[in-house]
Scaffold this motif. Sequence first.
Motif, short mmCIF file in Angstrom:
data_model
loop_
_atom_site.label_atom_id
_atom_site.label_comp_id
_atom_site.label_asym_id
_atom_site.label_seq_id
_atom_site.Cartn_x
_atom_site.Cartn_y
_atom_site.Cartn_z
N GLY A 1 57.92 -68.42 60.90
CA GLY A 1 57.22 -69.64 61.61
C GLY A 1 57.36 -70.90 60.68
N GLY B 1 50.32 -65.90 64.73
CA GLY B 1 50.53 -64.52 63.98
C GLY B 1 49.36 -63.53 64.27
N ILE C 1 50.98 -71.76 63.69
CA ILE C 1 51.86 -70.63 63.26
C ILE C 1 50.80 -69.43 63.00
CG2 ILE C 1 53.30 -69.44 61.48
CD1 ILE C 1 54.66 -72.51 61.57
N LEU D 1 59.24 -58.64 60.63
CA LEU D 1 59.10 -58.15 62.20
C LEU D 1 59.87 -56.92 62.54
CD1 LEU D 1 59.14 -61.84 63.54
CD2 LEU D 1 57.29 -59.84 63.29
N ILE E 1 55.64 -63.47 61.25
CA ILE E 1 55.39 -64.51 61.80
C ILE E 1 54.97 -65.86 61.05
CG2 ILE E 1 53.79 -65.96 63.58
CD1 ILE E 1 55.61 -63.85 64.89
#
Length: 161
Positions: A67, A95, A91, A47, A63
């Motif tokens: 996650g 994303g 999740i 990220l 993510i």
Amino acid sequence: MKKSTNFSAYALLAIGFYYALETFQIKLFDQQQSWQTLLILFGLAFLIGGHFDQDENAILPGILLGGLGVHFLCFGQFPDWPEHAPAITFIIGLGIILRSAKTKTGSIQGIILLLLAAFLHFFDSIINGLGWVEQGVQVVQKFWPVLLILGGFYLLFLKKK
């Protein structure tokens, strides 16, 4: 070439931070020396690297890794935490939606996955609330994966734009 160099730098920072906490015996939270924490750190590396490199393709893996790390770290710790199937579906849907905010494509797929995750999470409550259709719901409960498979085949092979 610059993008992979920056990701490598962030990944090295994440791994270094992970092992520095162990080496210097710094305790921030329980289970910080677990594989789940490594997933979270690699998700953050994706990220952060994607943000600074303006690479929207790093959002989904970031993510997903972060996650999954949070889910597996929290699973069993909280009584109302969702089971694996709804959490992982959520999740992935999250994303896809966050990536679609940058790319302007794919938001419908993300919304469908979020709705499916909510359905999976609240399935038992939905069944109990609909006692009068319990017989029909049992049939749907047994065959809903087949409906998903048929829907996927329809989208792959039959629906042409």
